[in-house]
Design an enzyme around this catalytic site. Structure first.
Site, PDB file in Angstrom:
ATOM      1  N   GLU A 183       0.820  -1.224   0.000  1.00  0.00           N
ATOM      2  CA  GLU A 183       0.000   0.000   0.000  1.00  0.00           C
ATOM      3  C   GLU A 183       0.850   1.269   0.000  1.00  0.00           C
ATOM      4  O   GLU A 183       0.469   2.299   0.567  1.00  0.00           O
ATOM      5  CB  GLU A 183      -0.959  -0.004   1.208  1.00  0.00           C
ATOM      6  CG  GLU A 183      -1.915  -1.185   1.216  1.00  0.00           C
ATOM      7  CD  GLU A 183      -2.792  -1.235   2.468  1.00  0.00           C
ATOM      8  OE1 GLU A 183      -2.739  -0.291   3.278  1.00  0.00           O
ATOM      9  OE2 GLU A 183      -3.534  -2.233   2.627  1.00  0.00           O
ATOM     10  N   GLU A 275      -5.817  -8.028   0.216  1.00  0.00           N
ATOM     11  CA  GLU A 275      -6.539  -7.746   1.462  1.00  0.00           C
ATOM     12  C   GLU A 275      -7.952  -7.331   1.101  1.00  0.00           C
ATOM     13  O   GLU A 275      -8.165  -6.644   0.101  1.00  0.00           O
ATOM     14  CB  GLU A 275      -5.889  -6.610   2.269  1.00  0.00           C
ATOM     15  CG  GLU A 275      -4.551  -6.918   2.887  1.00  0.00           C
ATOM     16  CD  GLU A 275      -4.014  -5.740   3.707  1.00  0.00           C
ATOM     17  OE1 GLU A 275      -4.841  -4.913   4.181  1.00  0.00           O
ATOM     18  OE2 GLU A 275      -2.783  -5.648   3.866  1.00  0.00           O
TER      19      GLU A 275
END
Length: 353
Positions: A183, A275
């Site tokens: 991320e 995720e």
């Protein structure tokens, strides 16, 4: 058990050759990549992240569905040297080795506590949140620009510390879907806070250090930077991951994010939902042509809550009927259905390219 199979319409973007970026990958690692390529576009692995010392999520899912996820997500968070020196003890390596020996698949991320310059002040900038940009003044840009600096030396020290854990998995002959520096483009983690240039240097340093110096040949490199500008290049990436947290009980396929991930490179790469919060509805995945290679629901509140001193399933994000639908659907693979990857076929020379 009857084999589940629900093929999607042919899509050339889903034709991925099992060619790993590390030509010296172990046979077990090559076999896993071949399996992932074989099922990609046809089936999705079920997956679940666990908390960083325990795994009640797996038994709670089993209580609800009678099944277990094919893949578990682990974290090297407590193996970060700046946490270890403050008393943490990493336990996920042992848990992952046990899961791998039982035939499950393993993926690891690393909430990397900054190597130095932790702010360590309340209410929300304490040392234990040192992977967040707000909790450290560590400057990756300066560190990567000066290889003689203390900051750069500590980066290498930390990479070496995690490499020692990955070596334990390699010695146990367990391949790892390795998802570091995740991320990054969001900038909420320090490794993304200074933009793509130092991040790309760090990714390449980590790859070269782990692959060539430490000779880690059990890794399948999952890049999860989530923006084209952060893509380190096809020679440094095996699989692309996207982390998507939709609203509670939003079971959509997240097609926009899947297609965005496909656009990062002109070379076909497997794309995974690395995720997620709510689970995607497998019927919507099939309808929309969105065959994430796996999903990996985040831990804690996304799965369970405390009730009378025990952990029980919570329907806040994913209702029980959708959990059961996904785990029992012909499109998905649970741990019970995984083949013995050690005995799976190796890619032939044409597939290796």
């Amino acid at each position: 058990m009857q084999q589940k199979h629900q093929p999607m319409n042919a899509d050339s973007r889903l034709q991925v050759q099992p060619q790993l970026i590390n030509p010296n990958a172990t046979d077990h690692t090559k076999r896993l990549m071949t399996y992932l390529c074989d099922i990609y576009g046809h089936r999705m692995l079920t997956g679940q992240q666990i908390g960083v010392v325990s795994m009640p999520e797996i038994e709670i899912i089993h209580e609800q569905t009678g099944l277990r996820p094919a893949l578990i997500g682990f974290d090297f968070m407590n193996d970060s040297p700046s946490r270890v020196e403050r008393g943490t003890v990493g336990t996920d390596t042992e848990l992952a080795i046990q899961w791998g020996k039982e035939g499950g698949l393993v993926t690891f991320c690393w909430h990397w506590n900054a190597p130095m310059d932790l702010i360590d002040e309340g209410p929300d900038r304490y040392w234990h949140s040192g992977f967040y940009t707000q909790s450290t003044t560590f400057d990756l840009g300066k560190a990567m620009d000066d290889q003689s600096s203390e900051a750069y030396r500590l980066i290498v020290r930390d990479i070496d510390a995690i490499a020692s854990q990955l070596k334990r998995l390699q010695e146990a002959d367990i391949p790892v879907l390795w998802r570091p520096l995740h991320e990054a483009s969001g900038a909420w983690f320090w490794w993304g806070a200074k933009g793509p240039t130092p991040y790309l240097k760090l990714w390449k340093l980590m790859y070269d250090r782990m692959t060539h110096h430490h000779r880690l040949n059990n890794l399948i490199w999952v890049w999860n930077g989530q923006h084209r500008d952060w893509y380190p290049g096809d020679e440094y990436v095996d699989i692309i991951g996207e982390d998507v947290y939709g609203p509670a009980r939003d079971y959509s396929s997240q097609a926009e994010r899947f297609n965005l991930a496909l656009s990062y490179t002109a070379v076909n790469k497997i794309v995974a939902l690395s995720e997620n919060g709510p689970l995607p509805d497998p019927d919507q995945l099939i309808r929309d042509g969105v065959p994430w290679a796996w999903c990996c629901t985040w831990y804690g509140d996304f799965i369970w809550k405390k009730e009378q001193d025990r952990e029980v399933y919570t329907e806040h994000y994913t209702e029980a009927h959708m959990l059961n639908k996904l785990y029992q659907h012909p499109f998905t693979v649970t741990k019970e259905e995984l083949p013995d990857i050690r005995a799976y076929r190796l890619p032939d020379s044409n597939e290796r390219g």
